[in-house]
Design a protein around this motif. Sequence first.
Motif, PDB file in Angstrom:
ATOM      1  N   THR A   4       0.838  -1.190   0.000  1.00 33.43           N
ATOM      2  CA  THR A   4       0.000   0.000   0.000  1.00 33.43           C
ATOM      3  C   THR A   4       0.873   1.240   0.000  1.00 33.43           C
ATOM      4  OG1 THR A   4      -0.134   0.012   2.421  1.00 33.43           O
ATOM      5  CG2 THR A   4      -1.884  -1.155   1.225  1.00 33.43           C
ATOM      6  N   GLY A   5       0.317   2.292  -0.555  1.00 28.65           N
ATOM      7  CA  GLY A   5       1.033   3.561  -0.601  1.00 28.65           C
ATOM      8  C   GLY A   5       0.055   4.695  -0.767  1.00 28.65           C
ATOM      9  N   GLU A   6       0.598   5.894  -0.766  1.00 28.63           N
ATOM     10  CA  GLU A   6      -0.244   7.069  -0.900  1.00 28.63           C
ATOM     11  C   GLU A   6       0.567   8.232  -1.448  1.00 28.63           C
ATOM     12  OE1 GLU A   6      -1.539   7.357   3.158  1.00 28.63           O
ATOM     13  OE2 GLU A   6       0.081   8.722   3.693  1.00 28.63           O
ATOM     14  N   CYS A   7      -0.159   9.258  -1.872  1.00 30.86           N
ATOM     15  CA  CYS A   7       0.491  10.468  -2.352  1.00 30.86           C
ATOM     16  C   CYS A   7       1.094  11.217  -1.160  1.00 30.86           C
ATOM     17  CB  CYS A   7      -0.508  11.349  -3.092  1.00 30.86           C
ATOM     18  SG  CYS A   7      -1.836  11.989  -2.032  1.00 30.86           S
ATOM     19  N   PHE A   8       1.690  12.353  -1.416  1.00 32.71           N
ATOM     20  CA  PHE A   8       2.366  13.145  -0.386  1.00 32.71           C
ATOM     21  C   PHE A   8       1.431  13.600   0.736  1.00 32.71           C
ATOM     22  CE2 PHE A   8       4.631  17.195   0.840  1.00 32.71           C
ATOM     23  CZ  PHE A   8       5.740  16.582   1.382  1.00 32.71           C
ATOM     24  N   CYS A   9       0.177  13.977   0.391  1.00 34.60           N
ATOM     25  CA  CYS A   9      -0.761  14.453   1.409  1.00 34.60           C
ATOM     26  C   CYS A   9      -1.656  13.355   1.955  1.00 34.60           C
ATOM     27  CB  CYS A   9      -1.609  15.611   0.865  1.00 34.60           C
ATOM     28  SG  CYS A   9      -2.868  15.145  -0.351  1.00 34.60           S
ATOM     29  N   GLY A  10      -1.655  12.190   1.313  1.00 38.02           N
ATOM     30  CA  GLY A  10      -2.471  11.079   1.781  1.00 38.02           C
ATOM     31  C   GLY A  10      -3.879  11.032   1.206  1.00 38.02           C
ATOM     32  N   ALA A  11      -4.238  11.975   0.334  1.00 35.81           N
ATOM     33  CA  ALA A  11      -5.590  11.999  -0.233  1.00 35.81           C
ATOM     34  C   ALA A  11      -5.823  10.820  -1.182  1.00 35.81           C
ATOM     35  CB  ALA A  11      -5.827  13.311  -0.976  1.00 35.81           C
ATOM     36  N   VAL A  12      -4.770  10.391  -1.888  1.00 35.78           N
ATOM     37  CA  VAL A  12      -4.891   9.272  -2.816  1.00 35.78           C
ATOM     38  C   VAL A  12      -4.147   8.084  -2.241  1.00 35.78           C
ATOM     39  CG1 VAL A  12      -4.437   8.408  -5.144  1.00 35.78           C
ATOM     40  CG2 VAL A  12      -4.998  10.831  -4.803  1.00 35.78           C
ATOM     41  N   ASP A  66       3.198   9.203 -25.949  1.00 36.01           N
ATOM     42  CA  ASP A  66       2.240   8.099 -25.942  1.00 36.01           C
ATOM     43  C   ASP A  66       2.701   6.946 -25.056  1.00 36.01           C
ATOM     44  OD1 ASP A  66       0.585   9.464 -27.672  1.00 36.01           O
ATOM     45  OD2 ASP A  66       1.382   8.478 -29.469  1.00 36.01           O
ATOM     46  N   LEU A  67       3.990   6.907 -24.725  1.00 31.39           N
ATOM     47  CA  LEU A  67       4.536   5.819 -23.918  1.00 31.39           C
ATOM     48  C   LEU A  67       4.159   5.946 -22.444  1.00 31.39           C
ATOM     49  CD1 LEU A  67       6.378   3.301 -23.655  1.00 31.39           C
ATOM     50  CD2 LEU A  67       8.292   4.875 -23.354  1.00 31.39           C
ATOM     51  N   SER A  68       3.975   7.165 -21.953  1.00 28.22           N
ATOM     52  CA  SER A  68       3.824   7.360 -20.512  1.00 28.22           C
ATOM     53  C   SER A  68       2.651   8.259 -20.146  1.00 28.22           C
ATOM     54  CB  SER A  68       5.098   7.976 -19.939  1.00 28.22           C
ATOM     55  OG  SER A  68       6.203   7.169 -20.207  1.00 28.22           O
ATOM     56  N   GLN A  69       1.810   7.767 -19.253  1.00 30.00           N
ATOM     57  CA  GLN A  69       0.731   8.547 -18.662  1.00 30.00           C
ATOM     58  C   GLN A  69       1.076   8.700 -17.180  1.00 30.00           C
ATOM     59  OE1 GLN A  69      -2.533   5.934 -19.532  1.00 30.00           O
ATOM     60  NE2 GLN A  69      -2.797   6.715 -21.608  1.00 30.00           N
ATOM     61  N   ARG A  70       1.688   9.815 -16.838  1.00 31.92           N
ATOM     62  CA  ARG A  70       2.168  10.043 -15.470  1.00 31.92           C
ATOM     63  C   ARG A  70       1.005  10.507 -14.597  1.00 31.92           C
ATOM     64  NH1 ARG A  70       7.825   9.989 -15.876  1.00 31.92           N
ATOM     65  NH2 ARG A  70       8.497  10.109 -18.045  1.00 31.92           N
ATOM     66  N   GLN A  71       0.812   9.830 -13.474  1.00 32.56           N
ATOM     67  CA  GLN A  71      -0.321  10.131 -12.605  1.00 32.56           C
ATOM     68  C   GLN A  71       0.166  10.695 -11.275  1.00 32.56           C
ATOM     69  OE1 GLN A  71      -2.261   6.218 -12.941  1.00 32.56           O
ATOM     70  NE2 GLN A  71      -3.825   7.267 -14.137  1.00 32.56           N
ATOM     71  N   TYR A  72      -0.575  11.691 -10.802  1.00 29.28           N
ATOM     72  CA  TYR A  72      -0.204  12.400  -9.585  1.00 29.28           C
ATOM     73  C   TYR A  72      -1.462  12.897  -8.882  1.00 29.28           C
ATOM     74  CZ  TYR A  72      -1.135  16.473 -12.499  1.00 29.28           C
ATOM     75  OH  TYR A  72      -1.748  17.384 -13.312  1.00 29.28           O
ATOM     76  N   CYS A  73      -1.304  13.325  -7.642  1.00 25.33           N
ATOM     77  CA  CYS A  73      -2.416  13.863  -6.862  1.00 25.33           C
ATOM     78  C   CYS A  73      -2.609  15.337  -7.214  1.00 25.33           C
ATOM     79  CB  CYS A  73      -2.131  13.713  -5.371  1.00 25.33           C
ATOM     80  SG  CYS A  73      -3.350  14.529  -4.307  1.00 25.33           S
ATOM     81  N   SER A  74      -3.838  15.708  -7.587  1.00 22.26           N
ATOM     82  CA  SER A  74      -4.120  17.097  -7.950  1.00 22.26           C
ATOM     83  C   SER A  74      -4.183  18.010  -6.725  1.00 22.26           C
ATOM     84  CB  SER A  74      -5.419  17.191  -8.744  1.00 22.26           C
ATOM     85  OG  SER A  74      -6.517  16.767  -7.955  1.00 22.26           O
ATOM     86  N   LYS A  75      -4.277  17.453  -5.522  1.00 19.24           N
ATOM     87  CA  LYS A  75      -4.287  18.269  -4.305  1.00 19.24           C
ATOM     88  C   LYS A  75      -2.875  18.691  -3.895  1.00 19.24           C
ATOM     89  CE  LYS A  75      -6.907  17.739  -0.758  1.00 19.24           C
ATOM     90  NZ  LYS A  75      -7.600  17.198   0.427  1.00 19.24           N
ATOM     91  N   CYS A  76      -1.947  17.731  -3.882  1.00 20.86           N
ATOM     92  CA  CYS A  76      -0.603  18.021  -3.367  1.00 20.86           C
ATOM     93  C   CYS A  76       0.491  17.936  -4.422  1.00 20.86           C
ATOM     94  CB  CYS A  76      -0.252  17.095  -2.202  1.00 20.86           C
ATOM     95  SG  CYS A  76      -0.029  15.354  -2.674  1.00 20.86           S
ATOM     96  N   GLY A  77       0.168  17.392  -5.593  1.00 18.51           N
ATOM     97  CA  GLY A  77       1.179  17.231  -6.638  1.00 18.51           C
ATOM     98  C   GLY A  77       2.042  16.000  -6.456  1.00 18.51           C
ATOM     99  N   GLY A  78       1.760  15.210  -5.415  1.00 15.93           N
ATOM    100  CA  GLY A  78       2.557  14.013  -5.141  1.00 15.93           C
ATOM    101  C   GLY A  78       2.442  12.984  -6.251  1.00 15.93           C
ATOM    102  N   HIS A  79       3.585  12.492  -6.706  1.00 18.15           N
ATOM    103  CA  HIS A  79       3.611  11.516  -7.790  1.00 18.15           C
ATOM    104  C   HIS A  79       3.197  10.141  -7.286  1.00 18.15           C
ATOM    105  CE1 HIS A  79       6.766  14.195  -9.966  1.00 18.15           C
ATOM    106  NE2 HIS A  79       5.633  14.802  -9.734  1.00 18.15           N
ATOM    107  N   LEU A  80       2.456   9.428  -8.132  1.00 13.85           N
ATOM    108  CA  LEU A  80       1.929   8.127  -7.758  1.00 13.85           C
ATOM    109  C   LEU A  80       2.491   7.005  -8.618  1.00 13.85           C
ATOM    110  CD1 LEU A  80      -1.745   9.340  -7.437  1.00 13.85           C
ATOM    111  CD2 LEU A  80      -0.311   8.544  -5.543  1.00 13.85           C
ATOM    112  N   MET A  81       2.269   7.105  -9.921  1.00  8.80           N
ATOM    113  CA  MET A  81       2.635   6.010 -10.820  1.00  8.80           C
ATOM    114  C   MET A  81       2.606   6.517 -12.250  1.00  8.80           C
ATOM    115  SD  MET A  81      -0.828   3.851 -10.274  1.00  8.80           S
ATOM    116  CE  MET A  81      -2.203   4.807  -9.663  1.00  8.80           C
ATOM    117  N   THR A  82       3.137   5.694 -13.144  1.00 14.31           N
ATOM    118  CA  THR A  82       3.110   5.998 -14.567  1.00 14.31           C
ATOM    119  C   THR A  82       2.584   4.785 -15.312  1.00 14.31           C
ATOM    120  OG1 THR A  82       4.997   7.507 -14.384  1.00 14.31           O
ATOM    121  CG2 THR A  82       4.475   6.670 -16.577  1.00 14.31           C
TER     122      THR A  82
END
Length: 140
Positions: A4-12, A66-82
Amino acid sequence: MTQTGECFCGAVKIEATGEPEAMGYCHCRSCRSWSGGPVNAFSLWKPEAVRVTSGAEYVATYSKTDLSQRQYCSKCGGHLMTNHPPLSLIDVFAATLPGLDFKPGVHVNYAETVLPMKDGLPKLKDFPAEFGGSGEAIPE
């Protein structure tokens, strides 16, 4: 096993189930720029093994290629996965899963490195051949 993991602020919050397909380090300029570090530690998972367990409404995506869809938290900007659709793999950043027993097996895009690492692992010029790269190894 479930990580388990989460973004920088914990929202995701996310979870990854099973074992990663591969773990290693990417030295490409895009990963360095996105991660804010000289190298990016990755863990690659099959898409069905990764899910957002809460905060999906805060997951934003940026696609430079097209190779990478980088996903992050829109609240804190914390990176999650690609998400890498052409590879059918998702890179969950190793730091996003703090309980993951990170066992890197390879360096990719080592021709672009700004931080040479002498760890005895294979150093690939770009990507493995099965991922569209040359598969060419280069010296440490």
